[in-house]
Design a protein around this motif. Sequence first.
Motif, PDB file in Angstrom:
ATOM      1  N   THR A 118      15.471  35.350   3.095  1.00  0.00           N
ATOM      2  CA  THR A 118      14.032  35.225   2.820  1.00  0.00           C
ATOM      3  C   THR A 118      13.338  34.525   3.976  1.00  0.00           C
ATOM      4  OG1 THR A 118      14.393  35.163   0.429  1.00  0.00           O
ATOM      5  CG2 THR A 118      12.333  34.224   1.252  1.00  0.00           C
ATOM      6  N   ARG A 119      13.964  33.488   4.509  1.00  0.00           N
ATOM      7  CA  ARG A 119      13.427  32.788   5.681  1.00  0.00           C
ATOM      8  C   ARG A 119      13.334  33.731   6.876  1.00  0.00           C
ATOM      9  NH1 ARG A 119      10.902  29.924   9.593  1.00  0.00           N
ATOM     10  NH2 ARG A 119      12.290  28.793  10.983  1.00  0.00           N
ATOM     11  N   TYR A 120      14.394  34.515   7.139  1.00  0.00           N
ATOM     12  CA  TYR A 120      14.392  35.441   8.266  1.00  0.00           C
ATOM     13  C   TYR A 120      13.333  36.532   8.111  1.00  0.00           C
ATOM     14  CZ  TYR A 120      18.847  33.643  10.149  1.00  0.00           C
ATOM     15  OH  TYR A 120      19.845  32.877  10.709  1.00  0.00           O
ATOM     16  N   ALA A 121      13.028  36.893   6.879  1.00  0.00           N
ATOM     17  CA  ALA A 121      12.054  37.964   6.642  1.00  0.00           C
ATOM     18  C   ALA A 121      10.618  37.476   6.722  1.00  0.00           C
ATOM     19  CB  ALA A 121      12.306  38.592   5.269  1.00  0.00           C
ATOM     20  N   GLY A 122      10.415  36.165   6.796  1.00  0.00           N
ATOM     21  CA  GLY A 122       9.066  35.608   6.796  1.00  0.00           C
ATOM     22  C   GLY A 122       8.311  35.857   8.091  1.00  0.00           C
ATOM     23  N   GLU A 123       7.007  35.879   7.998  1.00  0.00           N
ATOM     24  CA  GLU A 123       6.169  36.138   9.163  1.00  0.00           C
ATOM     25  C   GLU A 123       6.328  35.048  10.220  1.00  0.00           C
ATOM     26  OE1 GLU A 123       4.220  38.947   9.687  1.00  0.00           O
ATOM     27  OE2 GLU A 123       5.503  39.576   8.009  1.00  0.00           O
TER      28      GLU A 123
ATOM     29  N   HIS B  86       7.443  36.216  13.907  1.00  0.00           N
ATOM     30  CA  HIS B  86       6.349  36.309  14.877  1.00  0.00           C
ATOM     31  C   HIS B  86       6.059  35.017  15.641  1.00  0.00           C
ATOM     32  CE1 HIS B  86       5.613  40.293  13.426  1.00  0.00           C
ATOM     33  NE2 HIS B  86       5.391  39.871  12.192  1.00  0.00           N
ATOM     34  N   ARG B  87       6.676  33.893  15.221  1.00  0.00           N
ATOM     35  CA  ARG B  87       6.492  32.654  15.968  1.00  0.00           C
ATOM     36  C   ARG B  87       7.807  32.066  16.451  1.00  0.00           C
ATOM     37  NH1 ARG B  87       6.580  27.150  15.168  1.00  0.00           N
ATOM     38  NH2 ARG B  87       5.200  25.956  16.546  1.00  0.00           N
ATOM     39  N   THR B  88       8.760  31.876  15.519  1.00  0.00           N
ATOM     40  CA  THR B  88      10.004  31.193  15.873  1.00  0.00           C
ATOM     41  C   THR B  88      10.839  31.998  16.860  1.00  0.00           C
ATOM     42  OG1 THR B  88      10.015  30.134  13.699  1.00  0.00           O
ATOM     43  CG2 THR B  88      12.076  30.117  14.952  1.00  0.00           C
ATOM     44  N   LEU B  89      11.165  33.248  16.522  1.00  0.00           N
ATOM     45  CA  LEU B  89      12.002  34.050  17.413  1.00  0.00           C
ATOM     46  C   LEU B  89      11.352  34.286  18.776  1.00  0.00           C
ATOM     47  CD1 LEU B  89      13.889  36.770  15.329  1.00  0.00           C
ATOM     48  CD2 LEU B  89      14.818  34.782  16.514  1.00  0.00           C
TER      49      LEU B  89
END
Length: 231
Positions: free
Chosen positions: A72-77, A81-84
Amino acid sequence: MPKIAADGQHLTVLNLFTTDTAEKQEKLLAAMREIVDAAAYEGWISSTVHAGQDKYGTANFIQWRSTEDLETRYAGEEFKHRTLPLFGEITTSIRLLQNEIAFTQQKPALDGVTEISPTRDDYTAIELFGVAEADQEELVDALGASQRYLLDVPGYRTHTVLRGLRARGVEGKFVVVYSQWDNKEAYDAHRAVPQSERVPDRQKVDSRVRSLQTWQDENTYRVVHTRATGE
């Protein structure tokens, strides 16, 4: 203070980042501290940030309630769009490893407990081994229960073997060893013992590991920051 235990209660995630300058390592650490200090994700338990020592890079040892919470964390915006993208700008490699703890061992003085915290002075080594799927369990045993000889090695404190489940940035199966030492000198001295002078148990284990691993990578670290849910 996070504790490591082979009790099957948590999903353990180990995020390993490499970079090529001291300045970029500091940027990585600052970004990771910011994320850890703001963490309020469903199912997140703790994060412990490590600074690379032998090579530039960072590690984040994270405990999650379940794989579903992590996905769920990996699927978050925010993550996509910011962390990676942020980490992609300042790293040379990103490995996001999902694991289960298969084995832990400690010096008797530690009463069977492995703790990770910046309040401790552990010199930490993280070794990553590639392995064929059919050989993963044998490699887990070779790196774990077969290494009781370490209890007699000067400067050794603990080691933990993590069975790789799935990953981003790593192909195929893998096993991780997370070990703690008194200091760099003790760790380097252990590594530097010539093969011919190693105790018989170590020689047998080394030969077994070499026959099973398909590749290997490693770095050493100091813990610099930690936070757990509710803090």
